[in-house]
Design an enzyme around this catalytic site. Structure first.
Site, PDB file in Angstrom:
ATOM      1  N   THR A  15       0.828  -1.213   0.000  1.00 50.58           N
ATOM      2  CA  THR A  15       0.000   0.000   0.000  1.00 50.58           C
ATOM      3  C   THR A  15       0.859   1.259   0.000  1.00 50.58           C
ATOM      4  O   THR A  15       0.364   2.323  -0.348  1.00 50.58           O
ATOM      5  CB  THR A  15      -0.892   0.064   1.267  1.00 50.58           C
ATOM      6  OG1 THR A  15      -0.052  -0.099   2.413  1.00 50.58           O
ATOM      7  CG2 THR A  15      -1.955  -1.019   1.269  1.00 50.58           C
ATOM      8  N   ASP A  16       2.141   1.139   0.392  1.00 50.84           N
ATOM      9  CA  ASP A  16       2.930   2.381   0.536  1.00 50.84           C
ATOM     10  C   ASP A  16       3.100   3.094  -0.792  1.00 50.84           C
ATOM     11  O   ASP A  16       2.905   4.308  -0.899  1.00 50.84           O
ATOM     12  CB  ASP A  16       4.276   2.141   1.251  1.00 50.84           C
ATOM     13  CG  ASP A  16       5.245   1.193   0.566  1.00 50.84           C
ATOM     14  OD1 ASP A  16       4.848   0.511  -0.408  1.00 50.84           O
ATOM     15  OD2 ASP A  16       6.420   1.134   1.003  1.00 50.84           O
ATOM     16  N   LEU A 105      12.587  -8.598   5.249  1.00 46.21           N
ATOM     17  CA  LEU A 105      12.793  -7.844   6.491  1.00 46.21           C
ATOM     18  C   LEU A 105      13.502  -6.516   6.240  1.00 46.21           C
ATOM     19  O   LEU A 105      14.064  -5.914   7.151  1.00 46.21           O
ATOM     20  CB  LEU A 105      13.580  -8.709   7.498  1.00 46.21           C
ATOM     21  CG  LEU A 105      12.913 -10.050   7.851  1.00 46.21           C
ATOM     22  CD1 LEU A 105      13.791 -10.860   8.803  1.00 46.21           C
ATOM     23  CD2 LEU A 105      11.530  -9.832   8.474  1.00 46.21           C
ATOM     24  N   ASP A 152       9.934   1.245   4.327  1.00 48.13           N
ATOM     25  CA  ASP A 152      11.078   0.607   4.973  1.00 48.13           C
ATOM     26  C   ASP A 152      12.079   1.638   5.496  1.00 48.13           C
ATOM     27  O   ASP A 152      12.604   1.516   6.604  1.00 48.13           O
ATOM     28  CB  ASP A 152      11.791  -0.344   4.001  1.00 48.13           C
ATOM     29  CG  ASP A 152      10.866  -1.438   3.502  1.00 48.13           C
ATOM     30  OD1 ASP A 152       9.797  -1.625   4.108  1.00 48.13           O
ATOM     31  OD2 ASP A 152      11.217  -2.095   2.500  1.00 48.13           O
TER      32      ASP A 152
HETATM   33  C1  GLA Z   1       8.980  -3.924  -0.062  1.00 46.52           C
HETATM   34  C2  GLA Z   1       9.146  -2.448  -0.405  1.00 46.52           C
HETATM   35  C3  GLA Z   1       8.199  -1.593   0.427  1.00 46.52           C
HETATM   36  C4  GLA Z   1       6.755  -2.111   0.331  1.00 46.52           C
HETATM   37  C5  GLA Z   1       6.711  -3.623   0.574  1.00 46.52           C
HETATM   38  C6  GLA Z   1       5.332  -4.200   0.337  1.00 46.52           C
HETATM   39  O1  GLA Z   1       9.376  -4.143   1.260  1.00 46.52           O
HETATM   40  O2  GLA Z   1      10.475  -2.041  -0.159  1.00 46.52           O
HETATM   41  O3  GLA Z   1       8.277  -0.254   0.008  1.00 46.52           O
HETATM   42  O4  GLA Z   1       6.174  -1.782  -0.903  1.00 46.52           O
HETATM   43  O5  GLA Z   1       7.625  -4.321  -0.236  1.00 46.52           O
HETATM   44  O6  GLA Z   1       4.428  -3.705   1.285  1.00 46.52           O
END
Ligand code: GLA
Length: 347
Positions: A15-16, A105, A152
């Site tokens: 969703t980000d 992670l 992240d």
């Molecule tokens: C990876 C990306 C994040 C996000 C996730 C899924 O971790 O780095 O920005 O999009 O996938 O939620």
């Protein structure tokens, strides 16, 4: 020397990049970086994992974006800082990472944030935590070439121990939400299936195209939109559940999130399914894939009296179908880069 953590995303997945809501927390696994100016026109990069191998990149190549492999995450940060006008020259950079790569992670964000912070110290750039997150994010987007969202890097920088971080990715507004499952009788287990994915391999970017570029009336666009809208609702509900200590409700929301990621977005895989099923069958009150999916890890909320039995059941279930025993870690919410040297619990 600076260090930045990896993260587990509790809920709010894929969703980000769509300007949605996410609720990750930092974990105790961290990446450490040191930097020292070397007075030459090269950046030399050394990692604890390969102490005898030094990657040497000329600043001219960095400026032209000619960097590749894992060292691109490090050189990419140098490139972005220089493009933004910061006076960063030749440097010896050493990194040591405890966050397993490809496990969902956020090892790359931990690496980028630690490198940006230590370069800020070494060259007296006085970057703020927000600037460090922005530089790290730009390195991944513009130099490494993964079109990741901001989750992240923001959690790696801003996390507080004992809290999850609610991020509105449309505005970058942050709210620290108390998250102490152990005090309520639960362990958070992270089950690493050891199936490795690379966000650079295209499937992650494809999910973004489903959302942004596919025809409005196509099946994939409808499914991606359904996922993002429903996931945002689940993040709101999960935040409420945490505030009211309704752990059963939180568990249900994790399961619903997983089902949407699997059925709408198609980012699960048989090993992730096996981990989620085994957790739920053996007493977890909620479990879901965490991170981008396509492999990596599952997060499960397990009454701590049952944690040992769950770990044994996971080993058995994977062994029965000829898979390696997954690595199970019990995690707690740790401090981000900005809080690393202070007592991070607000009073
Ligand atoms: C990876 C990306 C994040 C996000 C996730 C899924 O971790 O780095 O920005 O999009 O996938 O939620």
């Amino acid at each position: 020397m600076r260090s930045a953590p990896g993260r587990v995303n509790l809920i709010g997945e894929h969703t980000d990049y769509a300007g949605g809501l996410v609720l990750p927390f930092a974990i105790g696994l961290r990446t450490t970086a040191t930097a020292e100016a070397n007075g030459r026109d090269v950046v030399r990069i050394r990692s604890r994992e390969q102490p005898d191998e030094v990657v040497e990149v000329h600043l001219a190549d960095i400026d032209d974006g000619r960097v590749e492999g894992w060292s691109a995450y490090v050189a990419g940060v140098v490139a972005v800082l220089r493009r933004r006008g910061h006076d960063v020259g030749g440097t010896d950079i050493s990194v040591a990472g405890d966050v397993p790569p490809g496990a969902g992670l956020a090892s790359s964000a931990a690496l980028e944030c630690a490198v940006a912070a230590t370069l800020s110290d070494a060259f007296a750039l006085e970057l703020t935590d927000d600037e460090i997150a922005a530089v790290a994010h730009a390195a991944e987007n513009d130099v490494v070439g993964v079109p990741c969202g901001v989750m992240d890097q923001l959690v790696s920088v801003h996390a507080l121990a004992g809290h999850a971080l609610l991020i509105d990715c449309a505005t970058s507004q942050l709210e620290h939400i108390p998250f102490e499952p152990h005090a309520q009788g639960f362990d958070v287990l992270v089950v690493d299936t050891l199936v490795r994915h690379s966000l650079a391999d295209g499937a992650y970017a494809e999910r973004q195209r489903w959302f942004f570029e596919a025809d409005d009336d196509s099946d994939v666009h409808r499914r991606a939109t359904r996922h993002v809208q429903s996931e945002n609702e689940r993040v709101r509900a999960a935040t409420e559940a945490l505030r009211s200590a309704d752990w059963q409700r939180l568990g249900q929301l994790l399961v619903a999130s997983h089902e949407s990621l699997r059925d709408n977005l198609d980012v699960s895989c048989p090993e992730l399914e096996l981990a989620v099923e085994t957790l739920l069958r053996n007493g977890a009150i909620g479990a879901r894939l965490t991170g981008a999916g396509f492999g990596g890890s599952v997060v499960g909320l397990v009454p701590y009296t049952q944690a040992d039995a769950v770990v044994a059941a996971l080993g058995d279930a994977f062994g029965r179908v000829g898979l390696a025993r997954p690595v199970v870690r019990q995690v707690t919410s740790g401090a981000g880069l900005g809080a690393e040297s202070t007592d991070s619990r607000p009073t």
